[in-house]
Design a protein around this motif. Structure first.
Motif, PDB file in Angstrom:
ATOM      1  N   SER A  47     -22.886  -0.066  10.796  1.00 14.73           N
ATOM      2  CA  SER A  47     -22.496  -0.332   9.411  1.00 14.73           C
ATOM      3  C   SER A  47     -21.248   0.439   8.994  1.00 14.73           C
ATOM      4  N   ASN A  48     -20.706   1.280   9.892  1.00 15.09           N
ATOM      5  CA  ASN A  48     -19.496   2.036   9.571  1.00 15.09           C
ATOM      6  C   ASN A  48     -18.247   1.288  10.028  1.00 15.09           C
ATOM      7  N   LEU A  49     -17.169   1.459   9.262  1.00 17.86           N
ATOM      8  CA  LEU A  49     -15.874   0.890   9.618  1.00 17.86           C
ATOM      9  C   LEU A  49     -14.873   2.015   9.851  1.00 17.86           C
ATOM     10  N   TYR A  50     -13.917   1.780  10.778  1.00 18.32           N
ATOM     11  CA  TYR A  50     -12.890   2.766  11.101  1.00 18.32           C
ATOM     12  C   TYR A  50     -11.520   2.127  10.903  1.00 18.32           C
ATOM     13  N   CYS A  51     -10.611   2.900  10.304  1.00 20.04           N
ATOM     14  CA  CYS A  51      -9.273   2.380  10.035  1.00 20.04           C
ATOM     15  C   CYS A  51      -8.255   3.494  10.262  1.00 20.04           C
ATOM     16  N   LYS A  52      -7.183   3.187  11.013  1.00 15.55           N
ATOM     17  CA  LYS A  52      -6.105   4.160  11.244  1.00 15.55           C
ATOM     18  C   LYS A  52      -5.046   3.964  10.156  1.00 15.55           C
ATOM     19  N   VAL A  53      -4.743   5.061   9.431  1.00 11.13           N
ATOM     20  CA  VAL A  53      -3.839   4.993   8.278  1.00 11.13           C
ATOM     21  C   VAL A  53      -2.559   5.777   8.576  1.00 11.13           C
ATOM     22  N   PRO A  54      -1.388   5.115   8.611  1.00 11.71           N
ATOM     23  CA  PRO A  54      -0.134   5.835   8.830  1.00 11.71           C
ATOM     24  C   PRO A  54       0.304   6.567   7.560  1.00 11.71           C
ATOM     25  N   VAL A  55       0.772   7.797   7.713  1.00 12.45           N
ATOM     26  CA  VAL A  55       1.330   8.560   6.587  1.00 12.45           C
ATOM     27  C   VAL A  55       2.664   9.149   7.038  1.00 12.45           C
ATOM     28  N   SER A  56       3.581   9.291   6.106  1.00 10.42           N
ATOM     29  CA  SER A  56       4.893   9.828   6.452  1.00 10.42           C
ATOM     30  C   SER A  56       4.793  11.308   6.766  1.00 10.42           C
ATOM     31  N   MET A  57       5.766  11.803   7.507  1.00  8.23           N
ATOM     32  CA  MET A  57       5.797  13.211   7.860  1.00  8.23           C
ATOM     33  C   MET A  57       5.863  14.074   6.606  1.00  8.23           C
ATOM     34  N   ALA A  58       6.642  13.619   5.606  1.00 12.24           N
ATOM     35  CA  ALA A  58       6.789  14.397   4.382  1.00 12.24           C
ATOM     36  C   ALA A  58       5.471  14.465   3.614  1.00 12.24           C
ATOM     37  N   THR A  59       4.753  13.314   3.511  1.00 11.11           N
ATOM     38  CA  THR A  59       3.477  13.297   2.803  1.00 11.11           C
ATOM     39  C   THR A  59       2.451  14.160   3.505  1.00 11.11           C
ATOM     40  N   ALA A  60       2.451  14.105   4.855  1.00 10.63           N
ATOM     41  CA  ALA A  60       1.505  14.930   5.604  1.00 10.63           C
ATOM     42  C   ALA A  60       1.793  16.410   5.392  1.00 10.63           C
ATOM     43  N   ALA A  61       3.072  16.779   5.277  1.00 12.84           N
ATOM     44  CA  ALA A  61       3.437  18.181   5.113  1.00 12.84           C
ATOM     45  C   ALA A  61       3.226  18.666   3.688  1.00 12.84           C
ATOM     46  N   LEU A  62       3.624  17.848   2.716  1.00 12.88           N
ATOM     47  CA  LEU A  62       3.592  18.276   1.316  1.00 12.88           C
ATOM     48  C   LEU A  62       2.303  17.892   0.597  1.00 12.88           C
ATOM     49  N   GLY A  63       1.592  16.909   1.133  1.00 11.74           N
ATOM     50  CA  GLY A  63       0.435  16.373   0.435  1.00 11.74           C
ATOM     51  C   GLY A  63       0.851  15.253  -0.480  1.00 11.74           C
ATOM     52  N   GLY A  64      -0.115  14.470  -0.936  1.00 11.47           N
ATOM     53  CA  GLY A  64       0.183  13.353  -1.822  1.00 11.47           C
ATOM     54  C   GLY A  64      -0.944  12.339  -1.785  1.00 11.47           C
ATOM     55  N   THR A  65      -0.685  11.161  -2.275  1.00 12.04           N
ATOM     56  CA  THR A  65      -1.681  10.095  -2.261  1.00 12.04           C
ATOM     57  C   THR A  65      -1.131   8.889  -1.519  1.00 12.04           C
ATOM     58  N   THR A  66      -2.046   8.079  -0.999  1.00 12.89           N
ATOM     59  CA  THR A  66      -1.642   6.853  -0.318  1.00 12.89           C
ATOM     60  C   THR A  66      -2.700   5.788  -0.548  1.00 12.89           C
ATOM     61  N   GLU A  67      -2.276   4.533  -0.492  1.00 12.52           N
ATOM     62  CA  GLU A  67      -3.188   3.398  -0.678  1.00 12.52           C
ATOM     63  C   GLU A  67      -3.775   3.003   0.670  1.00 12.52           C
ATOM     64  N   VAL A  68      -5.102   2.791   0.717  1.00 16.11           N
ATOM     65  CA  VAL A  68      -5.763   2.379   1.959  1.00 16.11           C
ATOM     66  C   VAL A  68      -6.543   1.098   1.694  1.00 16.11           C
ATOM     67  N   PRO A  69      -6.702   0.240   2.718  1.00 17.54           N
ATOM     68  CA  PRO A  69      -7.444  -1.011   2.537  1.00 17.54           C
ATOM     69  C   PRO A  69      -8.957  -0.767   2.597  1.00 17.54           C
ATOM     70  N   THR A  70      -9.711  -1.635   1.975  1.00 21.49           N
ATOM     71  CA  THR A  70     -11.169  -1.640   2.092  1.00 21.49           C
ATOM     72  C   THR A  70     -11.611  -3.058   2.386  1.00 21.49           C
TER      73      THR A  70
END
Length: 371
Positions: free
Chosen positions: A262-285
């Motif tokens: 019943s679990n789903l797995y999704c790989k989400v790309p994030v930019s280097m800057a967002t990964a370093a500084l933090g932030g928000t991103t939109e993910v699919p469901t």
């Protein structure tokens, strides 16, 4: 051509657990599905073979019978298409013949019999598996002949008592000290013969026909799930009850989500800057609503994030599984001269900002020194 051992087909040992058998089936079914192997003429046959093996080994009673008697336990009924269910024909005949010696045989023969069960393979998308669906499927089957109302006789005439077995459905043959009871070769165990067969069904009482069946697929089905449509199988003979139709589900692969129960797995790309500084991103469901998630500063590739109850419905336990997100930090490409200068300047002043790199080179130096 002899059948392969079911355990070899799934690639498991004979003492494999039910979970191991299920996991092996999922893997094989995905690898060999005809939609993914259009250039392989043998894929469909092997896919059917895998389904046939799983259909037997997932059922404790069928598995026990297979472990003891092998393929002979099912008399060719375990695979795709028609199956009569219950005990294998050979064994049921053996028991019946044994006890008939004490009970005086089968009086009147077997005048009717239940129709065979049918199997239909249905592919659905992951979204359809999430919501459930109603679908109309067309199934080739045998239905009661309207011309003779299933009697097999022409013009309303009735079958006559078999002259060979006198209506018993069986004949006895002496073999040395023993008397063996066999199915009557003239009437096939029915105890009756048709002297004036129907022109449409040629005495069988059934004709081939494509029927439409409305099928309700519940939310949360997985590959290998089975939906039973009672009474939608082949018509019985001589007024016997019809068999059942079993819809076997295959859930297609999804371009964004991988599924485990019943679990789903999704790989989400994030930019280097967002990964370093933090932030928000939109993910699919899977329900299409989407979600915004917070990326913590300093996040690395491979970090997992869990969205509760954003997975698939559970058929067994109710509720929903989770959506597991795996972050994939992207390295920028096609840099402009300004971007390159900024990154070079950043690299110059970032000696203490890469803990994994520092740990790696420290360990490497110790290795060289033999420490």
């Amino acid at each position: 051509m002899s059948k392969r051992d079911y355990y070899d087909v799934l690639g498991v040992s004979r003492n494999a657990s039910s979970d191991e058998i299920k996991k092996a089936f999922r893997t094989k079914a995905k690898q060999l599905h005809p939609d993914r192997n259009s250039d392989n003429p043998n894929a469909e046959a092997r896919f059917k073979e895998v389904n046939e093996a799983y259909d037997i080994l997932k059922d404790p009673e069928k598995k026990a019978a297979y472990d003891q008697f092998g393929h002979g336990a099912f008399d060719g009924q375990g695979g795709f298409g028609r199956s009569d269910g219950g005990f294998p024909r050979g064994f049921s005949d053996m028991f019946e013949n044994f006890f008939s010696d004490f009970s005086g045989g089968r009086r009147g023969g077997q005048r009717s019999s239940r129709g065979s069960d049918l199997r239909y393979n249905l592919s659905v998308t992951l979204e359809e598996a999430f919501t459930g669906l109603k679908k109309k499927v067309t199934v080739p089957t045998l239905v009661t002949c309207d011309h003779c109302s299933g009697t097999g006789s022409k013009g309303g005439s009735t079958p006559e008592i078999c002259p060979t077995c006198s209506g018993q459905g069986t004949v006895r043959i002496s073999q040395g000290l023993f008397t063996v009871e066999r199915t009557c070769p003239t009437c096939g165990g029915l105890g009756q013969v048709i002297q004036n067969p129907c022109n449409i069904c040629h005495g069988t009482g059934r004709v081939e026909k494509n029927i439409s069946v409305d099928v309700s697929i519940p939310a949360g089905v997985e590959t290998g799930s089975r939906v039973r449509c009672s009474g939608k199988g082949e018509a019985g003979t001589r007024g016997g009850p019809p068999g059942d139709l079993y819809i076997f589900i295959d859930v297609k692969d999804h371009e964004l989500f991988d599924r485990d129960g019943s679990n789903l797995y999704c790989k989400v790309p994030v930019s280097m800057a967002t990964a370093a500084l933090g932030g928000t991103t939109e993910v699919p469901t899977i329900d299409g609503s989407g979600a915004r998630v917070q990326i913590q500063s300093g996040s690395q590739s491979g970090r997992l994030m869990r969205l509760r109850s954003k997975g698939m419905p559970s058929l067994r336990n109710g509720g929903f599984g989770d959506l597991i997100l795996e972050l994939a930090v992207e390295t920028p490409i096609n840099l402009t001269s300004e971007q390159r200068e900024l990154l070079e300047r950043f690299e110059e002043i970032s000696a203490n900002n890469n803990p994994e790199t520092s740990s790696f080179f420290s360990t490497m130096k110790s290795f060289w020194k033999g420490e």
